[in-house]
Enzyme design. Structure first.
Site, mmCIF file in Angstrom:
data_model
loop_
_atom_site.group_PDB
_atom_site.id
_atom_site.type_symbol
_atom_site.label_atom_id
_atom_site.label_comp_id
_atom_site.label_asym_id
_atom_site.label_seq_id
_atom_site.Cartn_x
_atom_site.Cartn_y
_atom_site.Cartn_z
ATOM 1 N N MET A 237 -21.156 16.779 -7.483
ATOM 2 C CA MET A 237 -22.897 17.727 -6.528
ATOM 3 C C MET A 237 -22.763 17.686 -5.078
ATOM 4 O O MET A 237 -22.256 16.481 -3.988
ATOM 5 C CB MET A 237 -23.824 16.305 -7.059
ATOM 6 N N GLU B 228 -17.611 22.613 -4.111
ATOM 7 C CA GLU B 228 -18.828 21.847 -3.285
ATOM 8 C C GLU B 228 -19.248 22.213 -1.689
ATOM 9 O O GLU B 228 -20.497 22.144 -1.025
ATOM 10 C CB GLU B 228 -18.676 20.565 -3.737
ATOM 11 N N GLU C 93 -24.428 28.591 -7.049
ATOM 12 C CA GLU C 93 -23.252 28.256 -8.393
ATOM 13 C C GLU C 93 -22.165 29.065 -8.297
ATOM 14 O O GLU C 93 -20.878 29.230 -8.533
ATOM 15 C CB GLU C 93 -24.073 28.065 -9.530
#
Length: 858
Positions: free
Chosen positions: A275, A308, A330
């Site tokens: 994340m 990330e 994304e």
């Protein structure tokens, strides 16, 4: 609760009304250690102060908070009655002023499901570790806030923690007077704030660079893991990839990394891969390798680190307005992960992995009934949770690769640079990006966007070759087709490769042409007159997103000479195409398995080889005719054992074949070899059976009733760690006993005592393909339980149960009928739940079509 599932309309209304100036969040985590008090959940104190403006003074709105209790609420100095304004998920705010201050004092619950503030107790040493995970909307489990991506604000965190702990957050922190205080962040969304706390093993480094304007940039780097994993932690490699990535993105984005420090935490029981919390990225700790792994594992970790990092710009600096445009972060991060992997690290073959692995995920997702445009229609947070899928990530990234081919790399990157500068710390929609790309490329992006971003489905491209009497190409055309459900034909920029065998027997490309495929049939005039090919590869170099098909000559060539194809990317594309043919019931599963048996041993790319192992296993379990499964399983096991012995001793190929052999072994001789490798009575030259490989060998032995509970307990004593416990739980669940299956079902479906990681391990072990009859009673139980599970459990656990326990191994028309009956009787069930069941139904129907195709071939 009715307020937990925030809708898009509610979010738009709130964003039009409110602007947030800042958060101050104070957490007291000292309750994380010691005994919990009372019968309820273990809790911690959370005090949040929010300063915000209201465009219509006198209007009302709400703040989000999911907590067991609220002690006090104050709005503009007025004390509100928590019993009246808080319903468990929302705090009602009435009669707002132009400028407001909200203070909420709450008792929030620690999580065991990986959502919110997750609390993990290490069984190895009893140490407690905390971390937060919020996407898409779980910061409200830790502090009160306006939980939507377009209400950005600066955050200040302060944390009280047990003595001896270290605490990290997005900003730099320091411990003063027993309190960890963190620097104020730039304006960011609630879902990317983060706190990590505990006795973590922490390693530091720094990245330094002189920017073009002469500014000296210094970014402190940190990497951490549990103390128990410290002996395995290769932080040097993590820092190497991190520095390479920062160099690459500074070179290409012309916007300095904006969030100060760069910490990376590898945390236990993590639901995701990672994340992108700015300044404090969290990863699943399985990226720290306890045993020998292949280069593909290191490549995968590097890709995630870079994915990330790309988010620091695509997602954190510039954030989508609502989850409809999740792809704006994304898809870009997935593309940039591969793009930077190839351009900046030792993993220069990253596009091969992308073509073989990431695109396989996209092709599957894009043929499900739940497929959606890359720019999706996200009505609420449950929709958003399910849209972290192969469309948003891998198809979006594939389409961006096509876009780079369409507009050119320089125009694409210049468009990104303008996008960052124009929208820094703001929120965007599709049009904001397209307008920047139109400026830099000079191309009209409207038609491209409509075809690629706003429609669903995957096209197939098939070559048609007409030859002259002299054996040269008279005409080579590409036929484009689409599924009936999604009939859109798209513009494709493709490379067409022609291949023939050389005097040495190698299958090599001798001609290539790029073409714009548009419409149902496109003639590639540049290849007219070329010598007749043995293989036509219509998406050579993998420029576009499509399913590759073959003409009869090409397919016949691959059946006999696939191993002779020398280019690894071309070979990977052909394997992927053959797998799609198998899934589409156009190639019998036994034929695909035969190709793997004959040619996988010649595969040089380890990532492709491991993907072939997974596909071969799936072909056997799901697509092979039931009457042929035993024969197919024996063929794969024989192949795996042969290649295990033939592989170079100590090589990563040997390791991959050892793991595949464990998964395919089912006969006494094969299981005996696994037993011998475990107890030392057998050996394979060069193969080191480390602890991770021991567990891999134990699972099939448990599934076939050879490794019993005592043996698994003894193995746990050898490896009494959190990782060992997960392995043991999976192996225990794999045992071929009705009593075992009943116990597993009760632990996962009827109880919430297990953590998310142990739920995952239990489900993984429960469904063994060799135990179809034993699992049959659970088909009916599944349909009786899932709506209750969805209602009572967190969405993450609900997804794990609904996906993981679907009776896919009861692959019959009766199970398909039972699925249809449930769907017909539950039209008013939560749309996200129905989506999961529809996807599982589609996989089952596809398996039955594949089995029929395979049976016909027999």
């Amino acid at each position: 609760m009715p307020g937990e599932n925030l809708t898009r309309d509610e979010a738009r209304e709130r964003a039009a009304l409110l602007s947030v100036d800042g958060y101050e969040v104070s957490l007291d985590l000292r309750s994380a250690v010691g005994e919990a008090h009372g019968d309820g959940p273990r809790t911690f104190r959370s005090v949040t102060t929010i300063r915000f403006r209201c465009a219509e003074p006198g209007a009302g709105s709400f703040a989000d908070l999911i907590a067991p209790s609220v002690t006090a609420v104050s709005l503009n100095g007025r004390d509100l009655d928590p019993g009246e304004v808080f319903d468990g998920t929302r705090i009602l705010l009435e009669d707002l002023a132009a400028d407001n201050e909200l203070v909420v004092d709450a008792q929030c619950a620690y999580s065991r499901t990986g959502e919110g503030m997750h609390r993990f107790v290490d069984p190895e040493d009893g140490e407690v570790y905390l971390y937060t995970q919020y996407e898409p909307a779980d910061s409200r489990r830790v502090f009160a806030g306006f939980e939507q991506p377009d209400l950005k604000a600066p955050f200040r965190f302060e944390v009280r923690a047990p003595e001896g702990w270290t605490v990290w957050s997005n900003g730099a922190g320091e411990l003063t007077d027993g309190v960890w205080r963190f620097a104020e962040t730039k304006p960011i969304s609630t879902y990317i704030t983060c706190v990590v706390a505990g006795p973590y093993h922490y390693v530091t480094d720094a990245y330094e660079r002189v920017l073009e304007d002469g500014t000296r940039l210094r970014i402190p780097l940190g990497a951490m893991c549990r103390k128990g994993l410290a002996p395995h932690f290769d932080a040097d490699d993590v820092f190497l990839v991190t520095k390479q990535g920062l160099d690459f993105f500074h070179d290409h984005f012309d916007y300095p990394y904006p969030f100060g420090k760069y910490d990376q935490a590898f945390v236990p029981e993590y639901n995701l891969g990672a994340m992108e919390n700015p300044g404090m990225v969290t990863f699943r700790e399985e990226f720290i390798f306890r045993g020998k792994v292949t280069r593909a594992s290191y490549e995968g970790r590097a890709n995630v680190i870079l994915h990330e990092m790309a988010h620091m710009w695509f997602g954190d600096l510039v954030t989508m307005e609502w989850w409809d445009d999740l792809w704006l972060k994304e898809s870009f991060a997935d593309f940039m992960g591969a793009f930077s992997l190839v351009g900046a690290t030792r993993f220069t073959d990253g596009w091969i992995t992308f073509a073989n692995r990431r695109k396989a995920w996209a092709y599957r997702a894009d043929q499900l009934p739940s497929t959606h445009p890359i720019t999706a229609d996200i009505r609420d947070l449950q929709d958003a949770k399910l849209n972290f899928d192969g469309i948003t990530y891998a198809k979006g990234a594939s389409v961006l690769k096509q876009l780079v081919a369409y507009v050119g790399q320089d125009a694409f990157l210049e468009g990104a640079r303008r996008y960052f500068k124009r929208h820094a710390y703001g929120n965007t929609r599709l049009g904001d990006l397209l307008s920047a790309l139109e400026e830099t490329s000079g191309r009209d992006m409207t038609a491209w966007s409509r075809s690629w971003l706003q429609t669903a489905g995957v096209n197939s491209l098939t070559p048609q070759v007409l030859l002259t009497a002299g054996g040269r190409i008279d005409e080579l055309a590409i036929v484009q087709e689409a599924a009936e459900s999604h009939p859109e034909l798209r513009p494709h920029r493709v490379a067409v490769g022609l291949y023939r065998r050389t005097d040495t027997g190698a299958l090599e490309r001798y001609a290539r042409a790029e073409a714009d495929v548009d419409g149902a049939r496109t003639v590639v005039t540049e290849l007219t007159g070329a010598e007749a090919p043995e293989l036509v590869l219509v998406n050579d170099d993998d420029l576009t997103y499509c399913k590759i098909r073959f003409d009869e000559t090409s397919l016949a060539t691959l059946r006999e000479h696939l191993g002779a194809l020398t280019d690894p990317l071309a070979r990977a594309l052909c394997w992927s195409a053959l797998w799609n043919l198998t899934r589409d019931a156009l190639l019998p599963a036994r034929d695909f398995i035969d190709l793997v048996v004959r040619f996988a041993g010649r595969e040089s790319d380890i990532g492709v080889l491991q993907m072939l192992h997974a596909w071969a296993e799936s072909a056997l379990v799901h697509y092979a005719a039931p009457g042929w499964r035993e024969r197919g399983g024996a063929l794969l096991a024989e192949c795996a054992e042969r290649e295990l012995y033939d592989a170079e001793p100590g090589s990563e190929h040997q390791l991959a074949w050892a793991r595949f052999f464990a998964r395919t072994a089912g006969e006494p001789a094969g299981l005996g070899l696994l037993t011998g490798l475990l107890d030392g009575t057998s050996a394979v030259e060069g193969l080191v059976v480390d602890q991770e490989l021991r567990w891999a060998f134990l699972e099939p032995l448990a599934a076939h009733g050879i490794a019993d509970e005592k043996a698994l307990a003894e193995e746990l004593a050898r490896d009494d760690t959190a990782s060992g416990k997960r392995h043991q739980v999976r192996c225990l669940a794999a045992r071929p006993s009705a009593e075992v299956k009943a116990q597993c079902w009760a632990q996962v479906v009827e109880s919430d005592a297990l953590s998310n990681a142990l739920v995952e391990a239990t489900i993984s072990g429960f469904a063994q393909s060799s135990q179809r009859e034993l699992l049959a009673p659970y088909a009916q139980k599944y349909f009786a339980a899932i709506e209750r599970v969805w209602t009572e459990r967190s969405i993450q656990i609900g997804m794990d149960v609904v996906r993981g326990l679907f009776p896919a191994l009861q692959d019959s028309q009766a199970t398909l009928d039972a699925t249809d009956a449930w769907l017909a009787a539950h039209e008013d069930a939560a749309p996200a739940l129905r989506r999961l069941v529809l996807e599982a139904r589609d996989d089952l129907a596809r398996a039955l079509r594949g089995q029929a195709c395979d049976a016909a071939a027999g």
